[in-house]
Design a protein around this motif. Structure first.
Motif, mmCIF file in Angstrom:
data_model
loop_
_atom_site.group_PDB
_atom_site.id
_atom_site.type_symbol
_atom_site.label_atom_id
_atom_site.label_comp_id
_atom_site.label_asym_id
_atom_site.label_seq_id
_atom_site.Cartn_x
_atom_site.Cartn_y
_atom_site.Cartn_z
ATOM 1 N N LEU A 155 8.085 21.931 34.642
ATOM 2 C CA LEU A 155 7.397 21.349 33.489
ATOM 3 C C LEU A 155 5.891 21.569 33.584
ATOM 4 O O LEU A 155 5.220 21.797 32.572
ATOM 5 C CB LEU A 155 7.712 19.850 33.402
ATOM 6 N N ALA A 156 5.354 21.549 34.801
ATOM 7 C CA ALA A 156 3.908 21.724 34.988
ATOM 8 C C ALA A 156 3.421 23.058 34.432
ATOM 9 O O ALA A 156 2.293 23.156 33.946
ATOM 10 C CB ALA A 156 3.544 21.614 36.469
ATOM 11 N N GLN A 157 4.277 24.088 34.490
ATOM 12 C CA GLN A 157 3.844 25.399 33.995
ATOM 13 C C GLN A 157 3.680 25.367 32.474
ATOM 14 O O GLN A 157 2.779 26.005 31.925
ATOM 15 C CB GLN A 157 4.849 26.474 34.420
ATOM 16 N N ALA A 158 4.556 24.632 31.801
ATOM 17 C CA ALA A 158 4.405 24.481 30.345
ATOM 18 C C ALA A 158 3.244 23.553 30.012
ATOM 19 O O ALA A 158 2.438 23.825 29.106
ATOM 20 C CB ALA A 158 5.703 23.950 29.736
ATOM 21 N N ALA A 159 3.123 22.455 30.758
ATOM 22 C CA ALA A 159 2.054 21.489 30.496
ATOM 23 C C ALA A 159 0.679 22.096 30.731
ATOM 24 O O ALA A 159 -0.305 21.674 30.111
ATOM 25 C CB ALA A 159 2.238 20.254 31.376
ATOM 26 N N SER A 160 0.594 23.091 31.620
ATOM 27 C CA SER A 160 -0.704 23.707 31.909
ATOM 28 C C SER A 160 -1.294 24.396 30.685
ATOM 29 O O SER A 160 -2.512 24.578 30.594
ATOM 30 C CB SER A 160 -0.577 24.705 33.066
ATOM 31 N N PHE A 161 -0.447 24.779 29.720
ATOM 32 C CA PHE A 161 -0.961 25.373 28.485
ATOM 33 C C PHE A 161 -1.793 24.354 27.712
ATOM 34 O O PHE A 161 -2.774 24.707 27.068
ATOM 35 C CB PHE A 161 0.189 25.887 27.615
ATOM 36 N N PHE A 162 -1.376 23.086 27.758
ATOM 37 C CA PHE A 162 -2.180 22.045 27.125
ATOM 38 C C PHE A 162 -3.422 21.731 27.956
ATOM 39 O O PHE A 162 -4.490 21.471 27.411
ATOM 40 C CB PHE A 162 -1.357 20.768 26.937
ATOM 41 N N LEU A 163 -3.270 21.784 29.268
ATOM 42 C CA LEU A 163 -4.375 21.417 30.138
ATOM 43 C C LEU A 163 -5.519 22.417 30.055
ATOM 44 O O LEU A 163 -6.694 22.038 29.986
ATOM 45 C CB LEU A 163 -3.869 21.306 31.586
ATOM 46 N N PHE A 164 -5.185 23.736 30.035
ATOM 47 C CA PHE A 164 -6.241 24.750 30.082
ATOM 48 C C PHE A 164 -6.138 25.805 28.980
ATOM 49 O O PHE A 164 -6.882 26.778 28.994
ATOM 50 C CB PHE A 164 -6.237 25.435 31.451
ATOM 51 N N GLY A 165 -5.237 25.598 28.013
ATOM 52 C CA GLY A 165 -5.152 26.549 26.919
ATOM 53 C C GLY A 165 -5.347 25.913 25.557
ATOM 54 O O GLY A 165 -5.245 26.579 24.536
ATOM 55 N N PHE A 166 -5.614 24.629 25.554
ATOM 56 C CA PHE A 166 -5.731 23.882 24.308
ATOM 57 C C PHE A 166 -7.190 23.832 23.841
ATOM 58 O O PHE A 166 -7.574 24.463 22.856
ATOM 59 C CB PHE A 166 -5.161 22.480 24.523
ATOM 60 N N GLU A 167 -8.012 23.109 24.584
ATOM 61 C CA GLU A 167 -9.434 23.033 24.237
ATOM 62 C C GLU A 167 -10.097 24.398 24.300
ATOM 63 O O GLU A 167 -10.975 24.713 23.490
ATOM 64 C CB GLU A 167 -10.148 22.063 25.179
ATOM 65 N N THR A 168 -9.697 25.208 25.275
ATOM 66 C CA THR A 168 -10.356 26.499 25.468
ATOM 67 C C THR A 168 -10.264 27.379 24.225
ATOM 68 O O THR A 168 -11.259 27.960 23.783
ATOM 69 C CB THR A 168 -9.749 27.233 26.670
ATOM 70 N N ILE A 169 -9.062 27.467 23.643
ATOM 71 C CA ILE A 169 -8.864 28.337 22.482
ATOM 72 C C ILE A 169 -9.396 27.681 21.210
ATOM 73 O O ILE A 169 -10.091 28.319 20.411
ATOM 74 C CB ILE A 169 -7.380 28.699 22.344
ATOM 75 N N SER A 170 -9.090 26.403 21.013
ATOM 76 C CA SER A 170 -9.517 25.741 19.776
ATOM 77 C C SER A 170 -11.041 25.704 19.661
ATOM 78 O O SER A 170 -11.601 25.909 18.579
ATOM 79 C CB SER A 170 -8.930 24.330 19.691
ATOM 80 N N THR A 171 -11.746 25.459 20.778
ATOM 81 C CA THR A 171 -13.207 25.422 20.715
ATOM 82 C C THR A 171 -13.793 26.815 20.510
ATOM 83 O O THR A 171 -14.788 26.962 19.792
ATOM 84 C CB THR A 171 -13.804 24.804 21.992
#
Length: 523
Positions: free
Chosen positions: A312-328
């Motif tokens: 699950l951590a591999q999927a959750a990491s998309f929110f941790l480091f792929g969410f703010e990074t891309i949206s901003t």
């Protein structure tokens, strides 16, 4: 009768002396390392008792990324600068040759200093935080997902999310004078949909259409810059021992429970139906239930060594480091293009030319092999790197080549991306948004190791291409149909939120006027 002696005055004197002795010893203890860098001949910033040099960040008055940028700019003729957080010595690297050694030439810095609590498996067991003992097999697994073949399929899933974006903007009726829109909100919803689709395998998510859904609500909790989350992220990035002591969790309990429920529902459904969607879930299903020997590149891999939350951590990491990074990055690119309409028009004209040749069809190759769009995104990442610093930790004593310095085992070592990106020795007129820095000719003249928004070496971001394609697709979709301009609610210059380590606009809002254009590219 007094508390200690027969006399209240004598009691007061004893208590006062005791408090003075306690305070003095506490002062000596907290300042015991404040000569650490000075004794080693390293320029250090004079620390403040109890806080070191980190007081403004701890009180949420300054973003850590901009704090490190200011340190970088303090003195421009030294290779490194020492500073303190509380009483712990940290080292900020400035010299690009030293940076190259640390990032690429020596495995002594494979581990990051930042860390979640190892018992918080969903927060810890991802490629960003996990230490070398678990890093290699997870690295191999994620390499399968980020290879070019899988990413071509992932792009088709992105296009479906791009359709949600199209439909949402169409529904706003932006003809004529258009409307003032929070473009950060728009880019956030697009990024949410992509992550729920590609990392969690969900076809039923459309946060544009359902902004109050559980998917949207739980994702937004990861963007909230409230005091509790901000201090928690500061601890994870700069005070990992405190993170472990307080047993801080990266994700809140309700969000964790929701992600776990969605993840395992999707995993079980995919396994039972033998259904392939070519997303991250497919790879994790194979790891969990199929023969691990097929993963011939993963040495010494055994299913019994994998905890379920590690998957699950591999999927959750998309929110941790792929969410703010891309949206901003999408929002900041639109902001800069709104301030520079000539650059925006140039990019839009090139987009419309490409679409005309393809008869309106958007492909992975089109988005990826688009030089001017690449230049715009690269310049955005130079000015607004989502995480404005890199961090590492020495595994053993390390003698810095060509310098009389030994970095001792366990010492945190930081690199300021903002410092490098805004150094006029590296980039002329660094405060000006200029995509031409990254044209084929000019980018060859950029000094090595001064533009590294995705890191370098063993711990580079392997999701670099995935993130860039997603960012470019969002810009491609928006600018092919809409014009963005400044408005009365646009903050100039943009205000960066000081609460937390990520580079985000204040309160996660960024207002621009958005107007629909006709097929010829005019309003």
């Amino acid at each position: 009768m007094a508390l200690i002696t027969k006399y209240w005055i004598l009691d007061g004197i004893i208590i006062l002396i005791t408090l003075i002795v306690i305070a003095y010893n506490a002062y000596l203890y907290i300042t015991r390392n404040f000569k650490y860098w000075e004794k080693r001949g390293v320029l250090q910033i004079p620390p403040t008792p109890f806080f070191g040099n980190f007081k403004e960040c701890l009180f949420l008055k300054k973003s850590p990324s901009y704090f490190l940028k200011e340190l970088y700019e303090r003195k421009k003729d030294v290779p490194y600068i020492g500073f303190y957080i509380f009483n712990k010595p940290f080292l900020l690297l400035r010299d690009r040759k030293v940076i190259r050694h640390v990032l690429t030439a020596d495995s002594n810095f494979d581990n990051r200093y930042s860390s979640a609590d190892p018992k918080d498996r969903i927060g810890y067991a991802n490629l960003f935080f996990t230490r070398e003992d678990h890093f290699k097999w997870k690295d191999k697994i994620m390499q399968f997902f980020f290879n070019d073949d899988v990413q071509m399929y992932a792009f088709d899933l992105m296009l479906k999310c791009g359709k949600h974006l199209d439909e949402y903007l169409d529904s706003l009726e932006l003809n004529g004078n258009g409307q003032i829109i929070d473009v950060m909100d728009v880019s956030t919803k697009f990024t949410m949909d992509v992550i729920w689709s590609i990392a969690f395998g969900r076809d039923d998510v459309n946060t544009f259409q359902n902004p109050d859904s559980d998917y949207s609500r739980h994702a937004k909790t990861m963007l909230e810059n409230n005091y509790r989350r901000t201090w928690k992220m500061l601890a994870i990035f700069f005070l990992p021992n405190l993170t472990r002591f307080l047993k801080l969790k990266v994700f809140g309990k309700k969000t964790t429970d929701f992600m776990r429920k969605i993840f395992w529902e999707t995993m079980l459904d995919r396994y039972k139906r033998h259904y392939k969607r070519y997303d991250l879930i497919d790879i994790l299903v194979d790891i969990k239930w199929n023969d691990p020997l097929k993963w011939r590149y993963i040495e010494n891999f055994r299913l019994g060594h994998v905890e379920e939350d590690d998957l699950l951590a591999q999927a959750a990491s998309f929110f941790l480091f792929g969410f703010e990074t891309i949206s901003t990055t999408v929002a900041f690119a639109l902001y800069e293009l709104a301030l520079q309409p000539k650059i925006q028009n140039t990019l839009r004209n090139k987009i419309l030319q490409v679409l005309k040749k393809s008869k309106g069809r958007v492909t992975h190759t089109m988005v990826w092999s688009f030089p001017y769009l690449d230049m715009v995104v690269s310049e955005t990442l130079r000015m607004y790197p989502p995480l404005g610093f890199l961090n590492y930790m020495a595994k053993k004593n390390y003698e810095v080549p060509e310098h009389n310095l030994v970095i001792e085992e366990g010492t945190p070592v930081f690199v300021s991306l903002l410092g490098l990106h805004y150094d006029s020795n590296n980039f002329r007129n660094p405060n000006i948004f200029d995509p031409e820095r990254f044209n084929e000719t000019n980018k060859r003249n950029i000094p090595e190791d001064v533009y590294i928004p995705f890191g370098r070496g063993e711990r580079f971001c392997m999701a670099e291409k995935f993130g860039l394609v997603q960012t470019r697709l969002a810009l491609f979709k928006i600018l092919s149909k809409y014009k963005v301009t400044r408005c009365e609610k646009t903050s100039i210059p943009v205000r960066i939120d000081p609460r937390g380590p990520m580079t985000v606009p204040l309160n996660n809002v960024l207002y621009l006027k958005v107007q629909k254009i006709n097929p010829l590219g005019t309003c």
